[in-house]
Scaffold this active site. Structure first.
Site, PDB file in Angstrom:
ATOM      1  N   GLY A   1       6.854   5.238   8.186  1.00 25.28           N
ATOM      2  CA  GLY A   1       5.985   6.405   8.303  1.00 25.28           C
ATOM      3  C   GLY A   1       6.151   7.067   9.649  1.00 25.28           C
TER       4      GLY A   1
ATOM      5  CE  LYS B   1      -1.808   2.994   2.815  1.00 22.43           C
ATOM      6  NZ  LYS B   1      -2.044   4.114   1.911  1.00 22.43           N
TER       7      LYS B   1
ATOM      8  CD  GLU C   1      -0.693  10.772  15.021  1.00 26.35           C
ATOM      9  OE1 GLU C   1       0.002  11.561  14.346  1.00 26.35           O
ATOM     10  OE2 GLU C   1      -1.928  10.878  15.138  1.00 26.35           O
TER      11      GLU C   1
ATOM     12  CB  CYS D   1      12.935   9.174   8.202  1.00 26.66           C
ATOM     13  SG  CYS D   1      13.952   8.127   7.171  1.00 26.66           S
TER      14      CYS D   1
ATOM     15  CD  GLU E   1      13.210   0.909   9.014  1.00 34.59           C
ATOM     16  OE1 GLU E   1      13.631  -0.248   8.916  1.00 34.59           O
ATOM     17  OE2 GLU E   1      13.867   1.833   9.488  1.00 34.59           O
TER      18      GLU E   1
ATOM     19  CD  GLU F   1      -6.154   7.961   0.223  1.00 30.42           C
ATOM     20  OE1 GLU F   1      -7.182   7.679  -0.403  1.00 30.42           O
ATOM     21  OE2 GLU F   1      -6.134   8.760   1.169  1.00 30.42           O
TER      22      GLU F   1
ATOM     23  N   GLY G   1       2.821   4.385  13.488  1.00 24.72           N
ATOM     24  CA  GLY G   1       3.567   3.188  13.897  1.00 24.72           C
ATOM     25  C   GLY G   1       3.003   2.608  15.191  1.00 24.72           C
TER      26      GLY G   1
ATOM     27  CD  GLU H   1       9.877  13.109  11.481  1.00 22.74           C
ATOM     28  OE1 GLU H   1       8.781  12.571  11.673  1.00 22.74           O
ATOM     29  OE2 GLU H   1      10.839  12.532  10.943  1.00 22.74           O
TER      30      GLU H   1
HETATM   31  P1  TAP Z   1       2.194   8.432   7.837  1.00 17.14           P
HETATM   32  O1  TAP Z   1       1.085   9.373   7.906  1.00 17.14           O
HETATM   33  O2  TAP Z   1       2.546   7.672   9.045  1.00 17.14           O
HETATM   34  O3  TAP Z   1       1.835   7.450   6.617  1.00 17.14           O
HETATM   35  C1  TAP Z   1       2.657   6.384   6.248  1.00 17.14           C
HETATM   36  C2  TAP Z   1       1.809   5.309   5.591  1.00 17.14           C
HETATM   37  O4  TAP Z   1       0.929   4.755   6.570  1.00 17.14           O
HETATM   38  C3  TAP Z   1       0.919   5.829   4.478  1.00 17.14           C
HETATM   39  O5  TAP Z   1       0.823   4.850   3.472  1.00 17.14           O
HETATM   40  C4  TAP Z   1      -0.406   6.011   5.186  1.00 17.14           C
HETATM   41  O6  TAP Z   1      -1.517   5.972   4.323  1.00 17.14           O
HETATM   42  C5  TAP Z   1      -0.410   4.804   6.099  1.00 17.14           C
HETATM   43  N1  TAP Z   1      -1.339   4.895   7.223  1.00 17.14           N
HETATM   44  C6  TAP Z   1      -1.971   5.990   7.720  1.00 17.14           C
HETATM   45  N2  TAP Z   1      -2.795   5.628   8.734  1.00 17.14           N
HETATM   46  C7  TAP Z   1      -2.666   4.291   8.896  1.00 17.14           C
HETATM   47  C8  TAP Z   1      -3.233   3.344   9.789  1.00 17.14           C
HETATM   48  N3  TAP Z   1      -4.094   3.686  10.735  1.00 17.14           N
HETATM   49  N4  TAP Z   1      -2.860   2.053   9.676  1.00 17.14           N
HETATM   50  C9  TAP Z   1      -1.964   1.661   8.741  1.00 17.14           C
HETATM   51  N5  TAP Z   1      -1.408   2.512   7.847  1.00 17.14           N
HETATM   52  C10 TAP Z   1      -1.746   3.822   7.922  1.00 17.14           C
HETATM   53  O7  TAP Z   1       3.546   9.094   7.398  1.00 17.14           O
HETATM   54  P2  TAP Z   1       3.780   9.986   6.111  1.00 17.14           P
HETATM   55  O8  TAP Z   1       3.150  11.296   6.345  1.00 17.14           O
HETATM   56  O9  TAP Z   1       3.381   9.211   4.931  1.00 17.14           O
HETATM   57  O10 TAP Z   1       5.397  10.129   6.147  1.00 17.14           O
HETATM   58  C11 TAP Z   1       6.036  10.980   7.001  1.00 17.14           C
HETATM   59  C12 TAP Z   1       6.586  10.239   8.216  1.00 17.14           C
HETATM   60  O11 TAP Z   1       7.252   9.050   7.841  1.00 17.14           O
HETATM   61  C13 TAP Z   1       7.625  11.033   8.963  1.00 17.14           C
HETATM   62  O12 TAP Z   1       7.350  10.966  10.328  1.00 17.14           O
HETATM   63  C14 TAP Z   1       8.940  10.334   8.674  1.00 17.14           C
HETATM   64  O13 TAP Z   1       9.959  10.447   9.591  1.00 17.14           O
HETATM   65  C15 TAP Z   1       8.506   8.948   8.496  1.00 17.14           C
HETATM   66  N6  TAP Z   1       9.448   8.213   7.637  1.00 17.14           N
HETATM   67  C16 TAP Z   1      10.343   7.405   8.245  1.00 17.14           C
HETATM   68  C17 TAP Z   1      11.268   6.734   7.482  1.00 17.14           C
HETATM   69  C18 TAP Z   1      12.240   5.839   8.173  1.00 17.14           C
HETATM   70  S1  TAP Z   1      13.169   4.919   7.274  1.00 17.14           S
HETATM   71  N7  TAP Z   1      12.335   5.789   9.465  1.00 17.14           N
HETATM   72  C19 TAP Z   1      11.272   6.880   6.104  1.00 17.14           C
HETATM   73  C20 TAP Z   1      10.342   7.714   5.509  1.00 17.14           C
HETATM   74  C21 TAP Z   1       9.426   8.382   6.310  1.00 17.14           C
HETATM   75  P3  TAP Z   1      -2.164   7.293   3.671  1.00 17.14           P
HETATM   76  O14 TAP Z   1      -1.148   8.349   3.729  1.00 17.14           O
HETATM   77  O15 TAP Z   1      -2.464   6.839   2.300  1.00 17.14           O
HETATM   78  O16 TAP Z   1      -3.402   7.587   4.433  1.00 17.14           O
END
Ligand code: TAP
Length: 481
Positions: free
Chosen positions: A228, A175, A231, A284, A250, A178, A233, A385
């Site tokens: 992601g 997945k 929160e 990240c 991660e 979005e 996670g 962050e």
């Molecule tokens: P999130 O909002 O956490 O989204 C990550 C993924 O999780 C998206 O595909 C999202 O779907 C999905 N998701 C949302 N709610 C969920 C739920 N209740 N259950 C399961 N999956 C769900 O993060 P983001 O805004 O995409 O990315 C930014 C964050 O990612 C930052 O905090 C960053 O540090 C972290 N990040 C960490 C790393 C590593 S390697 N540690 C790498 C990249 C990013 P939708 O968005 O489609 O709703």
């Protein structure tokens, strides 16, 4: 015409039964580049069943490691042939620069090749348990792997999960975020052209709260790999308790970049800039907290700000751009809100702080590289962050204070030390509670090395043999001879 994306289940491209669509927007100009389906809970459950059936049939899980390696190499070759298209899609959908997207695409191809090479390496263990018992230890696939990807590295994060999960012999349900599905769709189009058996690799698009949540809760999913926010996670960890599935998380970071007075100043400044402004700070492992020893604090800030002001911000497809767009309006507004909070908290804004709406960036989501100085550890802009091109600079006196400040956060993803004294740099880096660290450099990544965080930055590791382990069970077989 706007492209209508489809989900990929059991080797077929299909529409979701949900009439609602997600607009896929180019953040550099707000053009709608595609409309994506929003899969339902029922479609997600049906897809997981397809993946489970494929796993249990043995079409992939029973293949020898060498046979699996050959398919991974097929995927790598297909991706290499489509490199240019993958790069263009990533730039259009995510907003990053072409150079950054090229790096990601090459790394993605190498990831498939790397995991293919691991499969061709003997890894089993045997013990002579006693004169008449021999113990053999083998690795086996886990079953269905749910792979949940963020928007900041849509291609690379997908492949960092797909390659080891398939290498291990699992079936997968991926997945993407979005708002950034374009390169994941392309990767599945390429996978469809290889000899990977149908049903083994499946792609869903839809809301995290529906598709992601259903994957995390499902008793038929055996491992969830998530990248992601901390929160979400935490949510996934709770959702996984039903069948006690394995999870790999991660998560976020607020990584310290420690600059000692004896560092090569120009090198330290270059990497401190790269550390925060690569990917417009939406990385990240960004070095979002720069800690500078007091003897060079003023000189560092003067030269750093001078360098920052020269960064060329612009659309990712303009070859002169060094920093691209912010991924979405919503995220841009969240970064601007943090800048407002920083000013309100009393931090001194040394440069930047605004949205850019000129020179071809009028319609896009662009933010000036932003530097805050004179900050305190208890400020929100120091602790939370921001995930944008915003850096805070703190002053420290000696080694003990540097370590204290570096570790003064709930995160533990990355960190760096700059010093000409190698012994000191090593001493300090060992005290930094983080999984990914650098000395006299920043952001360097290689496929062989484990990627992941301490503390609230996650559980488990991607890449290397560690990344393969996340998708494998370990079995002992005791043989009476
Ligand atoms: P999130 O909002 O956490 O989204 C990550 C993924 O999780 C998206 O595909 C999202 O779907 C999905 N998701 C949302 N709610 C969920 C739920 N209740 N259950 C399961 N999956 C769900 O993060 P983001 O805004 O995409 O990315 C930014 C964050 O990612 C930052 O905090 C960053 O540090 C972290 N990040 C960490 C790393 C590593 S390697 N540690 C790498 C990249 C990013 P939708 O968005 O489609 O709703």
């Amino acid at each position: 015409m706007t492209q209508a994306l489809k989900i990929y289940i059991d080797g077929k491209w299909i529409d979701s039964s949900n009439p609602e669509k997600q607009d896929i927007i180019n953040p550099a100009n707000q053009e709608i580049i595609a409309k994506a389906p929003k899969a339902t809970k029922e479609e997600t459950e049906a897809t997981i069943t397809v993946a489970k059936n494929a796993f249990e049939s043995g079409v992939w899980s029973d293949r020898t490691p060498q046979e699996r390696a050959e398919v991974l190499l097929e995927i790598a070759d297909k991706m290499e042939e489509s490199l240019d298209e993958l790069v263009t899609l990533e730039v259009e959908n995510n907003g990053k620069t072409r150079k950054e997207a090229e790096y990601d695409a090459l790394d993605a191809v190498s990831s498939f090749r790397y995991y293919a090479s691991l499969l061709n390496t003997s890894t089993g263990q045997t013990y002579e348990a006693s004169d008449d018992i021999q113990t053999v230890i083998i690795k086996e696939p886990m079953g269905v792997a749910g792979l949940i990807v963020p928007w900041n590295f849509p291609l690379l994060m997908s492949v960092w999960k797909i390659a080891p999960a398939l290498a291990a012999g699992n079936s997968i349900v991926l997945k993407p975020a979005e708002i950034t599905p374009m390169t994941a769709v392309k990767v599945f189009e390429l996978i469809d052209q290889t000899s990977l058996p149908k049903g083994v690799a499946n792609l869903l698009m839809g809301a995290g709260s529906v598709v992601g949540q259903t994957i995390s809760e499902s008793n038929d999913v055996n491992v969830v790999s998530f990248t992601g926010s901390t929160e979400v996670g935490r949510n996934i960890m709770q959702a996984a308790t039903g069948n006690l599935k394995k999870i790999s998380l991660e998560l976020g970071g607020k990584s310290p970049n420690i600059i000692f007075a004896d560092a090569d100043l120009d090198t330290a400044i270059d990497y401190a800039m790269y550390g925060i402004y690569m990917g417009s700070g939406q990385v990240c492992s960004s070095g979002s907290r720069v800690l500078v020893q007091e003897d060079i604090y003023d000189t560092f800030i003067e030269k750093f700000v001078e360098g920052i002001k020269k960064i060329r911000v612009g659309p990712g497809n303009d070859e002169n751009s060094e920093m691209g767009a912010i991924v979405s309006k919503k995220h841009m507004e969240s970064i601007l809100e943090y800048i407002r909070i920083g000013k309100e908290e009393g931090a001194h804004l040394a440069c930047g702080g605004n949205r850019i709406e000129r020179d071809g960036m009028e319609k896009g989501f662009f933010i000036e590289p932003t530097v805050f100085v004179d900050v305190d550890s208890d400020m929100r802009i120091v602790q939370e962050e921001i995930f944008g091109p915003v850096v805070v600079i703190q002053k420290f006196n000696d080694e003990a204070e540097a370590i204290k400040l570096a570790n003064d956060t709930v995160f533990g993803l990355a960190g760096a030390v700059f010093s000409r004294d190698q012994n000191k740099a090593m001493r300090i880096i060992k005290k930094v509670r983080a999984g990914i660290t650098w000395i006299n450099t920043y952001h360097l990544t290689n496929i062989q090395a484990p990627w992941g965080g301490y503390k609230q930055s996650g559980i488990g590791r991607s890449l290397g043999t560690y990344g393969l382990d996340e998708y494998q069970e370990t079995k002992q077989i005791n043989i009476s001879t």
